[in-house]
Design a protein around this motif. Sequence first.
Motif, PDB file in Angstrom:
ATOM      1  N   TYR A 157      -9.531  -1.799 -11.166  1.00  0.00           N
ATOM      2  CA  TYR A 157      -8.258  -1.538 -10.500  1.00  0.00           C
ATOM      3  C   TYR A 157      -7.583  -0.299 -11.113  1.00  0.00           C
TER       4      TYR A 157
ATOM      5  N   HIS B  19      -6.126   7.295  -7.467  1.00  0.00           N
ATOM      6  CA  HIS B  19      -5.106   7.326  -6.416  1.00  0.00           C
ATOM      7  C   HIS B  19      -3.989   8.288  -6.805  1.00  0.00           C
TER       8      HIS B  19
ATOM      9  N   TRP C  14      -2.990  -5.315   5.126  1.00  0.00           N
ATOM     10  CA  TRP C  14      -2.789  -4.038   5.808  1.00  0.00           C
ATOM     11  C   TRP C  14      -1.740  -4.193   6.905  1.00  0.00           C
TER      12      TRP C  14
ATOM     13  N   LYS D   6       3.839   2.314   3.731  1.00  0.00           N
ATOM     14  CA  LYS D   6       2.959   3.384   3.190  1.00  0.00           C
ATOM     15  C   LYS D   6       1.759   3.625   4.092  1.00  0.00           C
TER      16      LYS D   6
ATOM     17  N   GLY E 291       4.406  12.548   2.312  1.00  0.00           N
ATOM     18  CA  GLY E 291       3.628  12.259   1.110  1.00  0.00           C
ATOM     19  C   GLY E 291       4.530  11.837  -0.042  1.00  0.00           C
TER      20      GLY E 291
ATOM     21  N   ASN F  88       5.646   8.330   0.390  1.00  0.00           N
ATOM     22  CA  ASN F  88       4.614   7.376  -0.028  1.00  0.00           C
ATOM     23  C   ASN F  88       4.503   7.276  -1.542  1.00  0.00           C
TER      24      ASN F  88
ATOM     25  N   GLY G 231       5.007   3.942  -3.549  1.00  0.00           N
ATOM     26  CA  GLY G 231       3.943   3.477  -4.433  1.00  0.00           C
ATOM     27  C   GLY G 231       4.445   3.163  -5.829  1.00  0.00           C
TER      28      GLY G 231
HETATM   29  C1  HEM Z   1       0.236  10.211   1.419  1.00  0.00           C
HETATM   30  C2  HEM Z   1      -0.423   9.175   1.024  1.00  0.00           C
HETATM   31  C3  HEM Z   1      -0.182   8.431  -0.295  1.00  0.00           C
HETATM   32  C4  HEM Z   1       0.423   8.852  -1.452  1.00  0.00           C
HETATM   33  C5  HEM Z   1       1.033  10.215  -1.757  1.00  0.00           C
HETATM   34  C6  HEM Z   1       0.373   7.730  -2.380  1.00  0.00           C
HETATM   35  C7  HEM Z   1       0.897   7.755  -3.675  1.00  0.00           C
HETATM   36  C8  HEM Z   1       0.960   6.664  -4.512  1.00  0.00           C
HETATM   37  C9  HEM Z   1       1.582   6.674  -5.836  1.00  0.00           C
HETATM   38  C10 HEM Z   1       2.196   7.897  -6.515  1.00  0.00           C
HETATM   39  C11 HEM Z   1       1.497   5.389  -6.333  1.00  0.00           C
HETATM   40  C12 HEM Z   1       2.062   4.882  -7.667  1.00  0.00           C
HETATM   41  C13 HEM Z   1       1.043   4.682  -8.686  1.00  0.00           C
HETATM   42  C14 HEM Z   1       1.716   4.082  -9.919  1.00  0.00           C
HETATM   43  O1  HEM Z   1       1.810   2.872 -10.007  1.00  0.00           O
HETATM   44  O2  HEM Z   1       2.166   4.847 -10.743  1.00  0.00           O
HETATM   45  C15 HEM Z   1       0.820   4.594  -5.331  1.00  0.00           C
HETATM   46  C16 HEM Z   1       0.581   3.234  -5.468  1.00  0.00           C
HETATM   47  C17 HEM Z   1      -0.148   2.506  -4.565  1.00  0.00           C
HETATM   48  N1  HEM Z   1      -0.712   2.964  -3.387  1.00  0.00           N
HETATM   49 FE1  HEM Z   1      -0.530   4.820  -2.603  1.00  0.00          FE
HETATM   50  N2  HEM Z   1      -0.265   6.664  -1.795  1.00  0.00           N
HETATM   51  C18 HEM Z   1      -0.615   7.045  -0.514  1.00  0.00           C
HETATM   52  C19 HEM Z   1      -1.277   6.292   0.426  1.00  0.00           C
HETATM   53  C20 HEM Z   1      -1.723   5.015   0.201  1.00  0.00           C
HETATM   54  C21 HEM Z   1      -2.507   4.240   1.147  1.00  0.00           C
HETATM   55  C22 HEM Z   1      -2.970   4.762   2.510  1.00  0.00           C
HETATM   56  C23 HEM Z   1      -2.743   3.007   0.570  1.00  0.00           C
HETATM   57  C24 HEM Z   1      -3.482   1.795   1.094  1.00  0.00           C
HETATM   58  C25 HEM Z   1      -4.233   1.730   2.078  1.00  0.00           C
HETATM   59  C26 HEM Z   1      -2.093   3.023  -0.731  1.00  0.00           C
HETATM   60  C27 HEM Z   1      -2.087   1.942  -1.598  1.00  0.00           C
HETATM   61  C28 HEM Z   1      -1.389   1.922  -2.800  1.00  0.00           C
HETATM   62  C29 HEM Z   1      -1.262   0.711  -3.645  1.00  0.00           C
HETATM   63  C30 HEM Z   1      -1.859  -0.659  -3.352  1.00  0.00           C
HETATM   64  C31 HEM Z   1      -0.461   1.084  -4.734  1.00  0.00           C
HETATM   65  C32 HEM Z   1       0.061   0.168  -5.872  1.00  0.00           C
HETATM   66  C33 HEM Z   1      -0.693   0.329  -7.088  1.00  0.00           C
HETATM   67  C34 HEM Z   1      -0.055  -0.495  -8.191  1.00  0.00           C
HETATM   68  O3  HEM Z   1       1.045  -0.183  -8.624  1.00  0.00           O
HETATM   69  O4  HEM Z   1      -0.673  -1.448  -8.610  1.00  0.00           O
HETATM   70  N3  HEM Z   1      -1.494   4.249  -0.934  1.00  0.00           N
HETATM   71  N4  HEM Z   1       0.516   5.381  -4.235  1.00  0.00           N
END
Ligand code: HEM
Length: 169
Positions: free
Chosen positions: A2, A9, A76, A90, A150, A153, A157
């Motif tokens: 993970y 990611h 999803w 997101k 972006g 998102n 996130g």
């Molecule tokens: C423009 C698109 C996206 C950007 C810029 C983005 C950016 C981020 C960022 C910066 C985090 C935070 C990571 C942290 O905990 O520090 C995050 C977490 C996460 N993202 Fe994205 N994301 C995008 C698209 C997606 C997509 C399409 C999915 C799923 C299909 C996704 C699933 C997740 C999940 C599950 C987390 C939580 C992780 C955690 O904290 O355990 N993201 N994302």
Amino acid sequence: MYNVLLFFHIFFAAMVLALVPFGIFMKGRKARSKGTPVELYNIQMEFAVGRFMGMIGGIGLLIAGGGLAGIGKMPWFAFGNEQFLWLAVKQSVYVVVLILNFGFMMPVGKKAMPLIAQQIAAGGSGGATDEIRALAAKASMIGTLMGLLGMTNAVLGVFGPSWHWNIAF
Ligand code: HEM
């Protein structure tokens, strides 16, 4: 596993979000080189870098994000689930970014790049044509919109998992 996916990611998120300051930087370079052959190379480079970083970063984000959702057993587009509303938003924002990219950005790039190559082959004196500048301006506008989505998102996130929205659709 993970945390490995989370690392990637964030890495791919940084790659696509880096296009925001890059766009601002290129705006200045294009303005300073307006009317010179360098203007053409600046516009060409911005399209090329945007396409490369956007495609690699975008695909990487989906694979790593999908992996995170899979391993984390997260749903999803679950707008009915208050706990994962942040993720549903997101995923939907990501779909909008895909539509902007394939429906708008790529057709503009496909039209502009041959025109730029033609202009460069003709010596490029006088810089870009008005048609090329108009296409570059359109791409910058679409790019800014994709950058804002972006950043949305990224905020979702970072803060989404700990937010309690107390709403569900
Ligand atoms: C423009 C698109 C996206 C950007 C810029 C983005 C950016 C981020 C960022 C910066 C985090 C935070 C990571 C942290 O905990 O520090 C995050 C977490 C996460 N993202 Fe994205 N994301 C995008 C698209 C997606 C997509 C399409 C999915 C799923 C299909 C996704 C699933 C997740 C999940 C599950 C987390 C939580 C992780 C955690 O904290 O355990 N993201 N994302």
